[in-house]
Design a protein around this motif. Structure first.
Motif, PDB file in Angstrom:
ATOM      1  N   GLY A 187     -22.262   2.467   6.457  1.00  0.00           N
ATOM      2  CA  GLY A 187     -21.915   1.810   7.710  1.00  0.00           C
ATOM      3  C   GLY A 187     -20.427   1.905   7.970  1.00  0.00           C
ATOM      4  O   GLY A 187     -19.622   1.857   7.035  1.00  0.00           O
ATOM      5  N   VAL A 188     -20.066   2.077   9.241  1.00  0.00           N
ATOM      6  CA  VAL A 188     -18.665   2.101   9.650  1.00  0.00           C
ATOM      7  C   VAL A 188     -18.398   0.846  10.467  1.00  0.00           C
ATOM      8  O   VAL A 188     -19.009   0.629  11.523  1.00  0.00           O
ATOM      9  CB  VAL A 188     -18.336   3.358  10.477  1.00  0.00           C
ATOM     10  CG1 VAL A 188     -16.874   3.329  10.919  1.00  0.00           C
ATOM     11  CG2 VAL A 188     -18.624   4.618   9.667  1.00  0.00           C
ATOM     12  N   LEU A 189     -17.494   0.022   9.988  1.00  0.00           N
ATOM     13  CA  LEU A 189     -17.172  -1.251  10.618  1.00  0.00           C
ATOM     14  C   LEU A 189     -15.839  -1.130  11.330  1.00  0.00           C
ATOM     15  O   LEU A 189     -14.815  -0.858  10.690  1.00  0.00           O
ATOM     16  CB  LEU A 189     -17.107  -2.354   9.564  1.00  0.00           C
ATOM     17  CG  LEU A 189     -18.309  -2.421   8.605  1.00  0.00           C
ATOM     18  CD1 LEU A 189     -18.006  -3.311   7.421  1.00  0.00           C
ATOM     19  CD2 LEU A 189     -19.540  -2.909   9.351  1.00  0.00           C
ATOM     20  N   ASN A 190     -15.832  -1.296  12.631  1.00  0.00           N
ATOM     21  CA  ASN A 190     -14.592  -1.200  13.402  1.00  0.00           C
ATOM     22  C   ASN A 190     -13.989  -2.589  13.553  1.00  0.00           C
ATOM     23  O   ASN A 190     -14.404  -3.387  14.401  1.00  0.00           O
ATOM     24  CB  ASN A 190     -14.849  -0.581  14.768  1.00  0.00           C
ATOM     25  CG  ASN A 190     -13.557  -0.416  15.565  1.00  0.00           C
ATOM     26  OD1 ASN A 190     -12.454  -0.619  15.042  1.00  0.00           O
ATOM     27  ND2 ASN A 190     -13.673  -0.045  16.825  1.00  0.00           N
ATOM     28  N   LEU A 191     -13.007  -2.899  12.715  1.00  0.00           N
ATOM     29  CA  LEU A 191     -12.328  -4.195  12.748  1.00  0.00           C
ATOM     30  C   LEU A 191     -11.004  -4.105  13.500  1.00  0.00           C
ATOM     31  O   LEU A 191     -10.181  -5.018  13.410  1.00  0.00           O
ATOM     32  CB  LEU A 191     -12.095  -4.679  11.311  1.00  0.00           C
ATOM     33  CG  LEU A 191     -13.330  -4.745  10.412  1.00  0.00           C
ATOM     34  CD1 LEU A 191     -12.965  -5.283   9.044  1.00  0.00           C
ATOM     35  CD2 LEU A 191     -14.435  -5.570  11.040  1.00  0.00           C
TER      36      LEU A 191
END
Length: 346
Positions: A227-231
């Motif tokens: 998963g790629v989490l854009n924070l």
């Protein structure tokens, strides 16, 4: 203590190794003392996110040779001036009579070239996806102004292939803090294939201490899952900066690239398209990497195989005042940041 800090401080799960692949993140992690907020089971390691550090010695040697030629002037950012090639740095070459100029912006090169048509101004174009659009602007403005005595010596690299190399060859990374500046250009989606391939999470983070801590928390919570989490949604989108991407594609094409400590990685760089070859100062074939000090461990530090404090030169004969390797020269280098922040943790 915030909820995030409390969770991380009392984390009792399996040991984790998390890598940041951005020089600015490396600097902030050391400067903010973030490792002091983590348990020993969460190990932060620095990756190949410093563009000066990953540049091979053959590239430096080419710059020092070019600046000695009377018709040339080599133009560069400040950090690159102090990095040694196989024998000397640009500063050494300048002391021997070479023509070297330091600038804060590549665009400064245009005025120099316009004011001095008798010399060819060669910019040391290093960097990742972040800086590539800046070099396209330089070329675009040179073309529009009819300035023909500007060239680039390129050592431009792209992030996904080197992260792939680390996962395949070095291994042992349980999650990545994805580079925020790169992600602004590329978009967060560029890391999705790697996340799925290796079943590890990526967190795109900003550059303040709390933002980095939040990214570490997100990676720990998602351990073992893709998963790629854009924070960093205020600056990063999934698609990225499409205008900048188009400009890069106009002037550059993918190519194999040499990385310090990793050799040549296929399709991990970009070079000028053939139709713009007139702006190239001889960037092809610069792959050799033999440092001036054979005991320097920069190559292992860049891949996370070694912590800066584990290098036998660190803090003894190697310091920012007398650097033995590129990682101690650049303000984004791991060794530099460990040293100036007195970071001793591995």
């Amino acid at each position: 203590m915030t909820d995030i800090q409390s969770y991380l401080k009392h984390y009792d799960g399996p040991p984790l190794r998390l890598m940041e692949v951005c020089g600015t993140h490396t600097a902030q992690i050391s400067r903010c003392g973030i490792v002091s907020l983590l348990p020993p089971s969460i190990h932060m390691i620095s990756g190949p996110g410093c563009p000066v550090c990953v540049t091979v010695t053959a590239y430096i040697d080419r710059l020092t040779a070019l600046c000695i030629e009377p018709e040339n002037v080599v133009v560069s950012f400040g950090d690159m001036l102090r990095v040694k090639g196989s024998r000397k740095s640009l500063n050494d070459a300048k002391a021997e009579g070479g023509h070297v100029r330091m600038v804060y912006s590549p665009q400064d090169t245009l005025k120099m070239a316009a004011d001095d048509p008798k010399h060819t101004y060669i910019f040391a174009a290093v960097g990742f996806e972040t800086t590539a659009p800046v070099y396209t602007m330089l070329l675009e403005e040179a073309e529009q102004a009819g300035i023909t005595n500007v060239k680039l010596l390129t050592s431009l690299k792209t992030m996904p292939p080197v992260i792939d190399w680390i996962c395949a060859n070095q291994g042992g990374v349980d999650g990545f803090i994805a580079p925020g500046h790169v992600s602004v250009i590329t978009g967060s989606r560029i890391f999705a294939p790697l996340s799925e391939k290796y079943k590890i999470p990526f967190a795109v983070a900003g550059f303040q201490g709390p933002e980095i801590l939040a990214a570490i928390y997100a990676l720990v919570k998602r351990r073992g899952k893709a998963g790629v989490l854009n924070l960093y949604p205020s600056a990063v989108s999934e698609q990225g900066n499409l205008s900048a991407q188009r400009m890069v594609e106009k002037y550059f094409v993918p190519c194999d690239a040499a990385w310090r400590g990793m050799g040549v990685i296929p399709d991990s760089g970009i070079r000028l398209r053939d139709e713009y070859a007139r702006y190239d100062a001889g960037s092809e074939g610069l792959t050799e990497d033999c440092g001036a000090n054979a005991r320097c461990q920069c190559a292992k530090v860049l891949t996370g195989a070694l912590s800066p404090v584990e290098c036998p030169l660190f803090g003894t004969c190697c310091s920012p005042e007398a650097p033995q390797g590129a990682c101690m020269v650049s303000m984004e280098g791991s060794c530099y940041n460990y040293y100036i922040n007195a970071r001793k943790t591995k």
